[in-house]
Write an enzyme that holds these catalytic residues in place. Structure first.
Site, mmCIF file in Angstrom:
data_model
loop_
_atom_site.group_PDB
_atom_site.id
_atom_site.type_symbol
_atom_site.label_atom_id
_atom_site.label_comp_id
_atom_site.label_asym_id
_atom_site.label_seq_id
_atom_site.Cartn_x
_atom_site.Cartn_y
_atom_site.Cartn_z
ATOM 1 N N HIS A 126 8.153 5.513 10.114
ATOM 2 C CA HIS A 126 7.300 5.428 8.923
ATOM 3 C C HIS A 126 6.398 6.671 8.995
ATOM 4 O O HIS A 126 5.189 6.568 9.252
ATOM 5 C CB HIS A 126 6.498 4.131 8.995
ATOM 6 N N LYS B 61 25.752 -5.257 -8.654
ATOM 7 C CA LYS B 61 27.108 -5.262 -9.229
ATOM 8 C C LYS B 61 28.099 -4.571 -8.313
ATOM 9 O O LYS B 61 29.226 -4.291 -8.704
ATOM 10 C CB LYS B 61 27.079 -4.544 -10.592
ATOM 11 N N ARG C 33 0.809 -1.238 0.000
ATOM 12 C CA ARG C 33 0.000 0.000 0.000
ATOM 13 C C ARG C 33 0.832 1.273 0.000
ATOM 14 O O ARG C 33 0.420 2.266 -0.617
ATOM 15 C CB ARG C 33 -1.033 -0.027 1.125
ATOM 16 N N THR C 34 1.979 1.281 0.657
ATOM 17 C CA THR C 34 2.775 2.513 0.642
ATOM 18 C C THR C 34 3.253 2.779 -0.787
ATOM 19 O O THR C 34 3.170 3.902 -1.294
ATOM 20 C CB THR C 34 3.975 2.407 1.607
ATOM 21 N N ARG D 104 11.629 3.352 0.399
ATOM 22 C CA ARG D 104 11.514 2.456 1.561
ATOM 23 C C ARG D 104 12.775 1.602 1.566
ATOM 24 O O ARG D 104 13.154 1.028 0.553
ATOM 25 C CB ARG D 104 10.284 1.559 1.470
HETATM 26 N N1 CP Z 1 1.287 0.021 6.112
HETATM 27 C C1 CP Z 1 2.245 -0.269 5.213
HETATM 28 O O1 CP Z 1 3.342 0.308 5.267
HETATM 29 O O2 CP Z 1 1.914 -1.208 4.295
HETATM 30 P P1 CP Z 1 2.835 -1.783 3.147
HETATM 31 O O3 CP Z 1 3.987 -2.479 3.823
HETATM 32 O O4 CP Z 1 1.955 -2.684 2.341
HETATM 33 O O5 CP Z 1 3.347 -0.612 2.349
#
Ligand code: CP
Length: 355
Positions: free
Chosen positions: A173, A119, A90-91, A140
């Site tokens: 997050h 590499k 979702r993120t 991420r």
């Molecule tokens: N809540 C959340 O970060 O979900 P994802 O890991 O699916 O991005």
């Protein structure tokens, strides 16, 4: 005695990383505005209210073809790099959708096994390479501090571009916390807002980065009380307790979910984060005591809400989805609106949208 100002530009990464956050936040700002979005601590109440208003405006505007067409013109000359080398659904998709809503063109890398890191290229050179092609990096990473390091690195180059932290190891997050707070704000709109509410956080509070980021954001609200419910091994860490005490946020810790459900205005469930196990230690924890089953709903306030950053496993029974208090699907959709608002803010187009 006045505190001596640190010259942040001159520091090596190791020196910079050790500086307490309040003393270095300015490094991620430009002209009094947020340049990189890395930590929840960058938000005060005004910033939160601004981004919430903008998200709501975008949500309403995007409902019509004319509105969406207009939004898509605002950043059609910009490009975004989505660098997601830790699993995400979702993120990733909500940021990608946010870019589409504003017309940004998107490139993506989703694994170090498909980038030149395989590499031997360093993450630092990889990030610098993105800045040759993109106008913003949304990332991420499995390593704590990597989003901060990327922003630090780019802010010292001739082509600094904003970095958004979409999750950095066990650490933070912040955009999840933004959407969580937006959902709380929306849910309590007719009940006096978030001030004075009791939020219960349940589950793996030790390794859940959303817990840390949401706790930091809640400091912006008055008389909030937090009930942390976790198995002994997965309790909040001392840094979170220190933060709560320093900011005079009322909190209690417990391992009894059932006993505390009746006090909560919001119940924020989380899954066990066993991807961070060192020796399979999660196997020895009875997590079932931290599952919200349908038969427990009667213990909750009638107007409380149930949240979850998702993905879930068994900690919220699927049958709970039918309860009107279940807010997690709306919460995940809110992620798209708040992330669109965040990108708009970083590119300074809030006024165009609000007009
Ligand atoms: N809540 C959340 O970060 O979900 P994802 O890991 O699916 O991005």
């Amino acid at each position: 005695m006045a505190k001596k100002k640190i010259n942040l530009d001159k520091l090596s990464w190791d020196e910079f990383y050790k500086i307490p956050l309040p003393d270095k936040l300015e490094f991620f700002e430009k002209d009094g505005k947020m340049f990189d979005c890395l930590f929840s601590q960058q938000y005060n109440r005004k910033r939160l209210e601004n981004v919430f208003n903008l998200a709501t405006k975008i949500r309403h505007t995007a409902k019509t073809k004319e509105g969406l067409d207009m939004l898509q013109t605002f950043l059609s000359h910009k490009r975004a790099m989505l660098y997601f080398v830790q699993p995400s659904t979702r993120t990733f998709v909500s940021f990608q959708s946010a870019c589409y809503i504003l017309g940004l063109k998107v490139s993506e890398i989703r694994s170090t096994s498909t980038s030149s890191e395989l590499k031997g290229e360093t993450p630092e050179d990889t990030i610098r390479t993105f800045s040759s092609y993109a106008d913003i990096i949304i990332m991420r990473h499995f390593e704590e501090g990597m989003a901060e390091k990327s922003a630090w690195l780019l802010n010292k180059t001739k082509r600094p571009i904003p970095v958004i932290n979409g999750g950095s190891g066990k650490d933070q997050h912040p955009t999840q916390a933004l959407l969580d707070l937006y959902t709380l704000n929306y849910s309590f709109e007719k009940k006096g807002g978030i001030d004075g509410k009791t939020i219960m956080m349940v589950g793996d509070l030790k390794r859940g980065r959303t817990i840390r980021s949401l706790t930091y954001l809640l400091k912006n609200y008055k008389n909030v009380k937090i009930i942390y419910v976790a198995p002994d091994y997965l309790k909040i860490e001392q840094d979170v307790r220190t933060f709560l005490n320093k900011n005079k946020i009322s909190f209690v810790e417990s391992d009894n979910m059932q006993k505390n459900l009746k006090f909560a205005d919001a119940v924020y469930m989380t899954r066990i984060q066993d991807e961070y196990d060192v020796n399979n230690e999660s196997k020895n924890i009875d997590y079932s005591k931290f599952h919200l089953k349908k038969d427990l709903l009667k213990l909750m306030k009638k107007d409380a809400i149930i949240m979850h950053p998702l993905p879930r496993r068994a900690e919220i029974e699927v049958a709970v989805d039918e309860d009107p208090r279940a807010m997690y699907w709306r919460q995940e959709r809110n992620g798209m609106w708040i992330r669109t608002a965040l990108i708009a803010t970083l590119f300074g187009i809030e006024d165009k949208i609000l007009k």
